[in-house]
Motif scaffolding. Structure first.
Motif, mmCIF file in Angstrom:
data_model
loop_
_atom_site.group_PDB
_atom_site.id
_atom_site.type_symbol
_atom_site.label_atom_id
_atom_site.label_comp_id
_atom_site.label_asym_id
_atom_site.label_seq_id
_atom_site.Cartn_x
_atom_site.Cartn_y
_atom_site.Cartn_z
ATOM 1 N N SER A 140 0.818 -1.213 0.000
ATOM 2 C CA SER A 140 0.000 0.000 0.000
ATOM 3 C C SER A 140 0.854 1.267 0.000
ATOM 4 O O SER A 140 0.576 2.220 -0.738
ATOM 5 N N GLY A 141 1.898 1.280 0.834
ATOM 6 C CA GLY A 141 2.764 2.445 0.906
ATOM 7 C C GLY A 141 3.548 2.678 -0.367
ATOM 8 O O GLY A 141 3.729 3.818 -0.815
ATOM 9 N N THR A 142 4.003 1.592 -0.968
ATOM 10 C CA THR A 142 4.744 1.706 -2.228
ATOM 11 C C THR A 142 3.825 2.146 -3.355
ATOM 12 O O THR A 142 4.200 3.002 -4.173
ATOM 13 N N LYS A 143 2.621 1.605 -3.399
ATOM 14 C CA LYS A 143 1.677 1.991 -4.450
ATOM 15 C C LYS A 143 1.340 3.470 -4.355
ATOM 16 O O LYS A 143 1.280 4.170 -5.382
ATOM 17 N N LEU A 144 1.125 3.969 -3.138
ATOM 18 C CA LEU A 144 0.855 5.399 -2.979
ATOM 19 C C LEU A 144 2.018 6.228 -3.510
ATOM 20 O O LEU A 144 1.817 7.232 -4.199
ATOM 21 N N ALA A 145 3.233 5.809 -3.186
ATOM 22 C CA ALA A 145 4.412 6.521 -3.691
ATOM 23 C C ALA A 145 4.442 6.511 -5.219
ATOM 24 O O ALA A 145 4.598 7.566 -5.853
ATOM 25 N N PHE A 146 4.267 5.345 -5.794
ATOM 26 C CA PHE A 146 4.338 5.230 -7.258
ATOM 27 C C PHE A 146 3.204 5.992 -7.949
ATOM 28 O O PHE A 146 3.415 6.588 -9.011
ATOM 29 N N ASP A 147 2.020 5.942 -7.357
ATOM 30 C CA ASP A 147 0.882 6.657 -7.955
ATOM 31 C C ASP A 147 1.137 8.157 -8.030
ATOM 32 O O ASP A 147 0.518 8.862 -8.834
ATOM 33 N N ASN A 148 2.037 8.631 -7.169
ATOM 34 C CA ASN A 148 2.369 10.056 -7.134
ATOM 35 C C ASN A 148 3.790 10.342 -7.607
ATOM 36 O O ASN A 148 4.326 11.423 -7.357
ATOM 37 N N HIS A 149 4.407 9.354 -8.277
ATOM 38 C CA HIS A 149 5.742 9.501 -8.867
ATOM 39 C C HIS A 149 6.806 9.822 -7.823
ATOM 40 O O HIS A 149 7.688 10.654 -8.034
#
Length: 247
Positions: A121-130
């Motif tokens: 979840s934390g990584t996806k949030l980071a990636f979703d926001n570049h």
């Protein structure tokens, strides 16, 4: 070797921890940010409530300095919903990199599924926001076997759920620098622990945080394969001098 581009200059003390007023502590934070701009370090690592101030200073200076912040710091015990909310606020304030403290206590107690969920979840949030994500495992709180298994767990989540071109933007990071050890044992990166992380986190990059106090130690870490070094004495190390602090 441009060692400055490996250094994440770090100041993470609250005013209370530093024994200072909020105003005086803010002055120190501003000094770290300004120094990082002037010295050309890779990144400035600060508390979430300082991100907006850092973004304003960096924009005004037309600098390429990156901003990193810590999430669920230093214990890592917040729920993953709380971690995501804190990370989202930092993103809105202008952060570039999110250094989440992994819930290593949950991992030690056998709750690997919780840790897998927060890493995803934390990584996806980071990636979703570049943004870049880093996962702090707190090596001083772990046995060698736990370092191996937690590094591998993070790696396996990333290679299972994200594309290969994303791997370089997820770090496994050694330490917060705030963990209290017994008998003055190291609470940050050491050569043996970094080797374990490199062997078991690959192909993810590794950040050595805490315990690197000299230029020679920094170079040794880089030669092992470390891609970033977190230190509160970045200028001292870059100048070839010996840092006296713990981080």
């Amino acid at each position: 070797m441009n060692i400055k581009q490996y250094l994440d200059s770090t100041y993470l003390k609250t005013a209370a921890q530093a024994g200072l007023s909020e105003e005086d502590n803010n002055t120190i934070v501003k000094g770290f940010i300004q120094e990082a701009i002037e010295e050309g370090f890779k990144l400035i690592m600060i508390r979430p409530d300082k991100v907006k101030m850092a973004r304003e200073m960096i924009t005004a200076a037309k600098s390429k300095l990156l901003i990193g912040t810590v999430i669920s710091f230093p214990e890592g015990i917040n729920s993953f919903e709380e971690k995501l909310a804190e990370a989202q606020k930092a993103i809105e304030d202008g952060v570039d990199e999110l250094d989440y403290v992994c819930n290593y206590e949950a991992f030690k107690n056998g709750n690997s599924e919780l840790v897998k969920k927060e890493v995803y979840s934390g990584t996806k949030l980071a990636f979703d926001n570049h943004k870049v994500a880093k996962w702090i495992i707190e090596v001083a709180a772990l046995t060698d076997d736990e370092i191996i298994k937690l590094s591998a767990l993070i790696k396996n989540v990333i290679i299972t759920d994200f594309k290969e071109e994303c791997y370089a933007n997820v770090f496994v990071k050694s330490s917060t620098g705030f963990y209290k050890t017994e008998n003055n044992q190291p609470n940050g990166a050491t050569i043996p622990t970094i080797i374990l992380m490199l062997e078991n986190a690959s192909p993810l990059p590794v950040k050595a945080a805490g315990g690197v106090r000299t230029y020679e130690e920094a170079v040794a870490m880089i030669r092992l394969g470390v891609k970033r070094i977190g230190t509160s004495a970045a200028k001292t190390i870059a100048n070839g001098e010996i840092a006296t602090g713990n981080y």
